[in-house]
Design a protein around this motif. Structure first.
Motif, mmCIF file in Angstrom:
data_model
loop_
_atom_site.group_PDB
_atom_site.id
_atom_site.type_symbol
_atom_site.label_atom_id
_atom_site.label_comp_id
_atom_site.label_asym_id
_atom_site.label_seq_id
_atom_site.Cartn_x
_atom_site.Cartn_y
_atom_site.Cartn_z
ATOM 1 N N ALA A 1 47.791 -120.438 -13.245
ATOM 2 C CA ALA A 1 48.378 -121.596 -13.927
ATOM 3 C C ALA A 1 49.857 -121.694 -13.563
ATOM 4 C CB ALA A 1 48.218 -121.446 -15.438
ATOM 5 N N PHE A 2 50.288 -122.883 -13.210
ATOM 6 C CA PHE A 2 51.697 -123.105 -12.869
ATOM 7 C C PHE A 2 52.042 -124.562 -13.134
ATOM 8 C CE2 PHE A 2 55.192 -124.262 -10.039
ATOM 9 C CZ PHE A 2 56.111 -123.260 -10.328
ATOM 10 N N VAL A 3 52.822 -124.795 -14.171
ATOM 11 C CA VAL A 3 53.285 -126.150 -14.484
ATOM 12 C C VAL A 3 54.523 -126.431 -13.638
ATOM 13 C CG1 VAL A 3 54.197 -127.663 -16.286
ATOM 14 C CG2 VAL A 3 52.368 -126.025 -16.825
ATOM 15 N N PRO A 4 54.553 -127.514 -12.877
ATOM 16 C CA PRO A 4 55.715 -127.815 -12.031
ATOM 17 C C PRO A 4 56.994 -127.958 -12.863
ATOM 18 C CG PRO A 4 53.851 -129.229 -11.481
ATOM 19 C CD PRO A 4 53.489 -128.517 -12.739
ATOM 20 N N PRO A 5 58.130 -127.678 -12.258
ATOM 21 C CA PRO A 5 59.402 -127.731 -12.999
ATOM 22 C C PRO A 5 59.639 -129.066 -13.698
ATOM 23 C CG PRO A 5 59.735 -126.746 -10.837
ATOM 24 C CD PRO A 5 58.323 -127.225 -10.870
ATOM 25 N N GLU A 6 59.307 -130.158 -13.039
ATOM 26 C CA GLU A 6 59.607 -131.473 -13.610
ATOM 27 C C GLU A 6 58.759 -131.786 -14.836
ATOM 28 O OE1 GLU A 6 56.620 -132.045 -10.210
ATOM 29 O OE2 GLU A 6 58.437 -130.857 -10.612
#
Length: 380
Positions: free
Chosen positions: A78-83
């Motif tokens: 899982a990795f939510v983008p910075p923006e």
């Protein structure tokens, strides 16, 4: 809760990252409210943690969650983008657009706010940070403190759910730092946002932080409420400082003859400082080196603060010939740094009733911030 668990090693060799060979292995969980200071010396991993929380660094292993929402979990990929993380960032340098006015810089932050997200409007932020007179100026015409206040406003107008501040005062001189600190305190109280605040300046921790994560060489030594950690003598990065001491929550009371009363659980202190009107809540740092003890009640002294206390423990101070006395003033712990010779000469021992002596002129005379809740009258 804000939950962070990270493992990352930067590469070896000349062609690798700027911090070649540095290994981060840090984990902590803190309340998703108030200010949490990531504190430690330069190079201990504070900014690396902030980058991973913001999504600017993708660690080799780890998990980041805010309020139960997972932003990163390498185990499940899982990795939510910075923006999409809604983290407002404030750095050492304000990073304002030099060709835009202050007002346009602020509106840039507002344009980045998610549709429908709750948060202060332009007028509220301008008033909160006291920058109304700067709106038509450009960054080149601002002082360093003014630029940082504008950067704070821009970050706040993006309506983040978490504010990340990476040593925002490190590039400022003492006068500009004193200018910005009250606005940071006001922001903390008014915005209601959780803040991760990176610093190696203890006075900033004293002034702003509710929680502290103490870091050393990429690892967490301790995490918890600031008052609790400052009273520990086993944490070398804190206890080993010459300004080591406890952070004491107080309420300003009435006094006379140019003195103010600082009331705390277990006693009261007189000070010549002017920390605010009666009823003001604040924190004062009582440096261990400023506390002396007597085995008999002193008389004929100029020292105004003579508190009955009990020696709770005698701990090593990290310096040859010195120890810390842990003193119990009711439920409150004070620290005194004394010589081993004094311990032997006065037959000091745990359980012994003594008197703690603290001069009224010990406290700094700096005026308190405009919103003085939990702000130290005597920063370390």
């Amino acid at each position: 809760m804000i939950e962070v668990a990270l493992r990352h090693r930067f590469g070896q060799g000349w062609g690798a990252a700027r911090r070649a060979g540095f290994a981060l292995d840090a984990a902590f969980a803190v309340p998703a409210a108030g200010v949490t200071a990531l504190f430690g010396p330069s190079g201990c991993g504070k900014s690396t943690i902030l980058a991973a929380v913001a999504g600017l660094l993708r660690p080799q292993a780890g998990r980041v969650a805010i309020g139960g929402e997972v932003l990163l979990d390498t185990a499940t990929r899982a990795f939510v983008p910075p923006e999409r993380r809604r983290c407002g960032l404030v750095f050492q340098d304000a990073r304002l657009f030099p060709h835009l006015s202050v007002e346009t810089n602020l509106r840039y932050g507002l344009r980045r706010a998610p549709r429908g997200a709750a948060g202060p409007d332009m007028a509220e932020v301008v008033m909160l940070l006291g920058i109304g007179h700067l709106l038509h100026r450009r960054p080149a015409g601002l002082s360093g403190g003014e630029r940082q206040r504008v950067a704070l406003g821009r970050a706040l107008l993006s309506r983040p759910r978490l504010l990340l501040m990476d040593e925002p005062l490190a590039a400022l001189d003492a006068a500009r730092r004193a200018e910005v600190l009250p606005f940071l305190a006001r922001l903390r109280d008014a915005a209601g946002l959780p803040i991760l605040y990176v610093t190696h300046a203890l006075d900033e921790v004293d002034a702003l932080a509710d929680q502290m994560v103490l870091l050393e060489e990429g690892r967490v030594l301790a995490a918890g409420p600031v008052e609790a950690l400052t009273a520990r003598t086993d944490l070398a990065p804190l206890a080993g400082r010459r300004d080591a001491g406890v952070l004491l929550p107080c309420v300003v009371g009435d006094a006379a003859d140019g003195l103010r009363l600082l009331e705390f659980a277990g006693g009261a202190l007189l000070t010549t400082a002017q920390p605010g009107p009666p009823g003001t809540r604040l924190r004062v740092r009582i440096r261990a080196r400023d506390v002396a003890v007597a085995t008999e009640e002193p008389r004929g002294l100029s020292t105004r603060n003579i508190l009955p206390v009990t020696i709770a423990a005698i701990d090593a101070a990290g310096e040859a010939g010195e120890v810390f006395l842990r003193l119990a003033a009711g439920p409150t712990t004070l620290l005194a740094r004394v010589t081993r010779d004094s311990v032997a000469r006065l037959a000091l021992r745990p359980g012994l009733p003594v008197w703690a002596l603290i001069k009224a002129v010990t406290f700094d005379h700096r005026a308190p911030p405009a919103t003085p809740w939990e702000v130290p009258a005597c920063p370390g």
